[in-house]
Design a protein around this motif. Structure first.
Motif, PDB file in Angstrom:
ATOM      1  N   ALA A 291       0.831  -1.217  -0.075  1.00  0.00           N
ATOM      2  CA  ALA A 291      -0.058   0.057  -0.137  1.00  0.00           C
ATOM      3  C   ALA A 291       0.990   1.361   0.084  1.00  0.00           C
ATOM      4  O   ALA A 291       0.737   1.927  -0.959  1.00  0.00           O
ATOM      5  N   GLU A 292       1.741   1.455   0.891  1.00  0.00           N
ATOM      6  CA  GLU A 292       2.236   2.675   1.368  1.00  0.00           C
ATOM      7  C   GLU A 292       3.289   2.749   0.212  1.00  0.00           C
ATOM      8  O   GLU A 292       3.474   3.940  -0.590  1.00  0.00           O
ATOM      9  N   TRP A 293       4.387   1.731   0.064  1.00  0.00           N
ATOM     10  CA  TRP A 293       5.451   1.982  -0.976  1.00  0.00           C
ATOM     11  C   TRP A 293       4.923   1.900  -2.432  1.00  0.00           C
ATOM     12  O   TRP A 293       5.682   2.688  -3.158  1.00  0.00           O
ATOM     13  N   ALA A 294       4.182   1.257  -2.632  1.00  0.00           N
ATOM     14  CA  ALA A 294       3.536   1.130  -4.087  1.00  0.00           C
ATOM     15  C   ALA A 294       2.961   2.668  -4.494  1.00  0.00           C
ATOM     16  O   ALA A 294       3.225   3.085  -5.616  1.00  0.00           O
ATOM     17  N   LYS A 295       2.461   3.288  -3.444  1.00  0.00           N
ATOM     18  CA  LYS A 295       1.898   4.900  -4.010  1.00  0.00           C
ATOM     19  C   LYS A 295       3.243   5.781  -3.963  1.00  0.00           C
ATOM     20  O   LYS A 295       3.418   6.528  -4.885  1.00  0.00           O
ATOM     21  N   ASP A 296       4.208   5.476  -3.192  1.00  0.00           N
ATOM     22  CA  ASP A 296       5.313   6.248  -3.165  1.00  0.00           C
ATOM     23  C   ASP A 296       6.190   6.159  -4.696  1.00  0.00           C
ATOM     24  O   ASP A 296       6.741   7.122  -5.076  1.00  0.00           O
ATOM     25  N   ALA A 297       6.069   5.034  -4.859  1.00  0.00           N
ATOM     26  CA  ALA A 297       6.902   4.574  -6.234  1.00  0.00           C
ATOM     27  C   ALA A 297       6.194   5.150  -7.364  1.00  0.00           C
ATOM     28  O   ALA A 297       7.005   5.673  -8.280  1.00  0.00           O
ATOM     29  N   GLU A 298       5.013   5.421  -7.328  1.00  0.00           N
ATOM     30  CA  GLU A 298       4.403   6.111  -8.347  1.00  0.00           C
ATOM     31  C   GLU A 298       4.788   7.374  -8.544  1.00  0.00           C
ATOM     32  O   GLU A 298       5.232   8.006  -9.783  1.00  0.00           O
ATOM     33  N   VAL A 299       4.910   8.196  -7.500  1.00  0.00           N
ATOM     34  CA  VAL A 299       5.262   9.489  -7.049  1.00  0.00           C
ATOM     35  C   VAL A 299       6.929   9.621  -7.755  1.00  0.00           C
ATOM     36  O   VAL A 299       7.144  10.307  -8.382  1.00  0.00           O
ATOM     37  N   ALA A 300       7.518   8.689  -7.312  1.00  0.00           N
ATOM     38  CA  ALA A 300       9.179   8.533  -7.317  1.00  0.00           C
ATOM     39  C   ALA A 300       9.587   8.373  -8.835  1.00  0.00           C
ATOM     40  O   ALA A 300      10.576   8.608  -9.514  1.00  0.00           O
TER      41      ALA A 300
ATOM     42  N   ALA B 252      14.352 -14.798  -3.599  1.00  0.00           N
ATOM     43  CA  ALA B 252      14.129 -13.794  -3.105  1.00  0.00           C
ATOM     44  C   ALA B 252      15.212 -12.777  -2.804  1.00  0.00           C
ATOM     45  O   ALA B 252      15.115 -11.601  -2.377  1.00  0.00           O
ATOM     46  N   LYS B 253      16.509 -13.453  -2.742  1.00  0.00           N
ATOM     47  CA  LYS B 253      17.743 -12.450  -2.263  1.00  0.00           C
ATOM     48  C   LYS B 253      18.764 -12.173  -3.665  1.00  0.00           C
ATOM     49  O   LYS B 253      18.938 -10.934  -4.117  1.00  0.00           O
ATOM     50  N   TYR B 254      19.041 -13.328  -4.135  1.00  0.00           N
ATOM     51  CA  TYR B 254      20.067 -13.030  -5.320  1.00  0.00           C
ATOM     52  C   TYR B 254      19.549 -12.519  -6.763  1.00  0.00           C
ATOM     53  O   TYR B 254      20.027 -11.598  -7.275  1.00  0.00           O
ATOM     54  N   LEU B 255      18.463 -13.366  -7.033  1.00  0.00           N
ATOM     55  CA  LEU B 255      17.760 -12.784  -8.242  1.00  0.00           C
ATOM     56  C   LEU B 255      17.282 -11.382  -7.912  1.00  0.00           C
ATOM     57  O   LEU B 255      17.186 -10.736  -8.831  1.00  0.00           O
ATOM     58  N   PHE B 256      16.439 -11.425  -6.887  1.00  0.00           N
ATOM     59  CA  PHE B 256      15.729  -9.895  -6.466  1.00  0.00           C
ATOM     60  C   PHE B 256      17.167  -8.867  -6.633  1.00  0.00           C
ATOM     61  O   PHE B 256      16.841  -7.872  -7.245  1.00  0.00           O
ATOM     62  N   ALA B 257      18.223  -9.358  -5.947  1.00  0.00           N
ATOM     63  CA  ALA B 257      19.085  -8.125  -5.878  1.00  0.00           C
ATOM     64  C   ALA B 257      19.685  -7.962  -7.437  1.00  0.00           C
ATOM     65  O   ALA B 257      20.022  -6.656  -7.862  1.00  0.00           O
ATOM     66  N   PHE B 258      19.902  -9.073  -8.140  1.00  0.00           N
ATOM     67  CA  PHE B 258      20.451  -8.802  -9.532  1.00  0.00           C
ATOM     68  C   PHE B 258      19.410  -8.031 -10.299  1.00  0.00           C
ATOM     69  O   PHE B 258      19.747  -6.947 -11.133  1.00  0.00           O
TER      70      PHE B 258
ATOM     71  N   PHE C 176       9.568  -1.095  -9.076  1.00  0.00           N
ATOM     72  CA  PHE C 176       8.902  -1.511  -7.939  1.00  0.00           C
ATOM     73  C   PHE C 176       8.150  -2.477  -7.903  1.00  0.00           C
ATOM     74  O   PHE C 176       8.219  -3.541  -6.827  1.00  0.00           O
ATOM     75  N   ASN C 177       7.139  -2.565  -8.693  1.00  0.00           N
ATOM     76  CA  ASN C 177       5.993  -3.491  -8.751  1.00  0.00           C
ATOM     77  C   ASN C 177       6.582  -4.608  -8.985  1.00  0.00           C
ATOM     78  O   ASN C 177       6.034  -5.941  -8.313  1.00  0.00           O
ATOM     79  N   THR C 178       7.386  -4.833  -9.860  1.00  0.00           N
ATOM     80  CA  THR C 178       7.870  -6.457 -10.227  1.00  0.00           C
ATOM     81  C   THR C 178       8.775  -6.921  -9.112  1.00  0.00           C
ATOM     82  O   THR C 178       8.365  -7.934  -8.645  1.00  0.00           O
ATOM     83  N   LEU C 179       9.604  -6.076  -8.292  1.00  0.00           N
ATOM     84  CA  LEU C 179      10.140  -6.437  -7.095  1.00  0.00           C
ATOM     85  C   LEU C 179       9.252  -6.812  -5.830  1.00  0.00           C
ATOM     86  O   LEU C 179       9.564  -7.552  -4.954  1.00  0.00           O
ATOM     87  N   LYS C 180       8.300  -6.106  -5.995  1.00  0.00           N
ATOM     88  CA  LYS C 180       7.225  -6.203  -4.953  1.00  0.00           C
ATOM     89  C   LYS C 180       6.419  -7.421  -4.981  1.00  0.00           C
ATOM     90  O   LYS C 180       6.503  -8.032  -3.743  1.00  0.00           O
ATOM     91  N   VAL C 181       6.150  -7.845  -6.098  1.00  0.00           N
ATOM     92  CA  VAL C 181       5.429  -9.154  -6.235  1.00  0.00           C
ATOM     93  C   VAL C 181       6.209 -10.117  -6.025  1.00  0.00           C
ATOM     94  O   VAL C 181       5.661 -11.102  -5.300  1.00  0.00           O
ATOM     95  N   LEU C 182       7.442 -10.047  -6.563  1.00  0.00           N
ATOM     96  CA  LEU C 182       8.528 -11.121  -6.191  1.00  0.00           C
ATOM     97  C   LEU C 182       8.748 -11.192  -4.760  1.00  0.00           C
ATOM     98  O   LEU C 182       8.837 -12.554  -4.156  1.00  0.00           O
ATOM     99  N   THR C 183       8.945 -10.284  -4.151  1.00  0.00           N
ATOM    100  CA  THR C 183       9.111 -10.301  -2.560  1.00  0.00           C
ATOM    101  C   THR C 183       7.998 -10.866  -1.781  1.00  0.00           C
ATOM    102  O   THR C 183       8.007 -11.722  -1.010  1.00  0.00           O
TER     103      THR C 183
END
Length: 272
Positions: free
Chosen positions: A174-183, A233-239, A189-196
Motif C-alpha cells: 500500500a504505502e510504498w506502491a504509492k510512493d513509487a508512483e510519485v518517484a 528472493a535474495k540473489y535474483l531480486f538483488a540482480f 518496484f512493482n516487479t520486485l514487490k510481487v517477487l518479494t
C-alpha cells in the motif's frame, strides 16, 4: 551433541548438505557479480541501494557457513502435542533445528526492505516501521522455533510473527506502491514487490509444514524450500534491482533531489 557430530550429521544427509552448500556458492558468486555491477555507480542514493543490496549475499554466505559447519544448528526435544515429540532425527534424539536461519533473515531481510524503500522514495518513518516490524517478525519466529516448553506457545509465537509480517506487507503493498508512483520507479518496484511478497509468503507456510510446525515435510525438503526461496528472493531480486539502478541512475538521483516523476512530467519542484 558436539559441533563435530552435528557437522557430520549434516554431511551424511546429502540432500540437506547440498541445500546449504549450493547457497554458499551462489552467495559468493553474487557478491563478486554485484561488486562488479556497481563499480561505476556515482550517485549517493544509488550507492546506498547498492550497499544495502550487497549486504544480502554477504550476510547469507556468513550465515549458511554457520549452518553447514554446525555452529548455528541444534537438536531440540519437541513439547508434548508436537508430531515429533519423543522422537528425533539426531543420533542422540531431538529434532534438527537450524536456528541460524533466523539470524540470516533478521540481518538480510531488513537490507532488502531498505533497498526497496529507497527505490520507492519512502520517508524515514515508513522505512523505520518496515525494518522494525521485519526484525520483530524474525525474532518472534526464532522464539517459535526454540520454544520447547509448550506446543501451544510455539504457535502463539508463530501468530505474533505473522502479525509483524502483516505490517510489512501493508507497507510494501500500500504505502510504498504509492510512493513509487510519485518517484517514477513504479515499474521496477512493482516487479520486485510481487517477487518479494509471493516468496516471503512461502516462509511461514513451510515453517508450518516443516519439522518446526506440524512436521509433514522432511528436514531436507524443508531446507531446500528455504534455500530455494532465499536464492530467488535474495540473489535474483538483488540482480534485477541492481541492473535497473545501473541503467537508471539518473532517475534515482532525481529522487534524491526531490524531483522524482515531476521532472519527467515537465513540472518544476515547488520553492520552499
Amino acid at each position: 551433541m558436539t559441533q563435530t557430530e552435528i557437522f557430520q550429521f549434516i554431511q551424511d544427509n546429502t540432500l540437506l548438505s547440498a541445500s546449504l552448500w549450493v547457497n554458499i556458492a551462489l552467495a559468493g558468486l553474487s557478491i563478486l557479480l554485484f561488486v562488479y555491477m556497481g563499480r561505476n555507480v556515482e550517485d549517493p542514493r544509488a550507492q546506498l541501494i547498492f550497499v544495502a543490496t550487497l549486504m544480502v549475499p554477504l550476510v547469507s554466505i556468513s550465515s549458511y557457513t554457520g549452518l553447514v559447519s554446525g555452529l548455528t544448528v541444534g537438536f531440540l526435544e519437541m513439547p508434548a502435542g508436537h508430531a515429533l515429540a519423543g522422537a528425533g532425527a539426531g543420533p542422540e534424539g531431538g529434532v534438527f533445528t537450524p536456528w541460524g536461519r533466523y539470524l540470516t533473515w533478521a540481518f538480510s531481510t531488513p537490507m532488502i526492505l531498505i533497498a526497496l524503500g529507497l527505490l520507492a522514495g519512502s520517508n524515514l518513518s515508513k522505512l523505520f516501521t518496515a525494518v522494525v516490524a521485519d526484525v520483530g517478525m524474525c525474532i518472534t519466529g526464532l522464539a517459535a522455533a526454540l520454544t520447547t516448553s509448550s506446543y501451544l506457545l510455539r504457535w502463539v509465537w508463530y501468530g505474533i510473527s505473522c502479525a509483524f509480517f502483516v505490517v510489512v506487507l501493508y507497507i510494501l503493498l500500500a504505502e510504498w506502491a504509492k510512493d513509487a508512483e510519485v518517484a517514477g520507479t513504479a515499474d521496477i518496484f512493482n516487479t520486485l514487490k510481487v517477487l518479494t511478497v509471493v516468496l516471503w509468503l512461502g516462509y511461514p507456510i513451510f515453517w508450518a509444514l516443516g519439522a518446526e510446525g506440524i512436521a509433514v515435510l522432511d528436514i531436507a525438503i524443508t531446507s531446500w524450500a528455504y534455500s530455494g526461496m532465499d536464492i530467488i528472493a535474495k540473489y535474483l531480486f538483488a540482480f534485477l534491482l541492481l541492473r535497473w539502478v545501473v541503467d537508471n541512475e539518473r532517475t534515482v538521483a532525481d529522487m534524491a533531489t526531490g524531483l522524482g516523476a515531476a521532472s519527467r512530467g515537465g513540472a518544476a519542484p515547488a520553492d520552499d
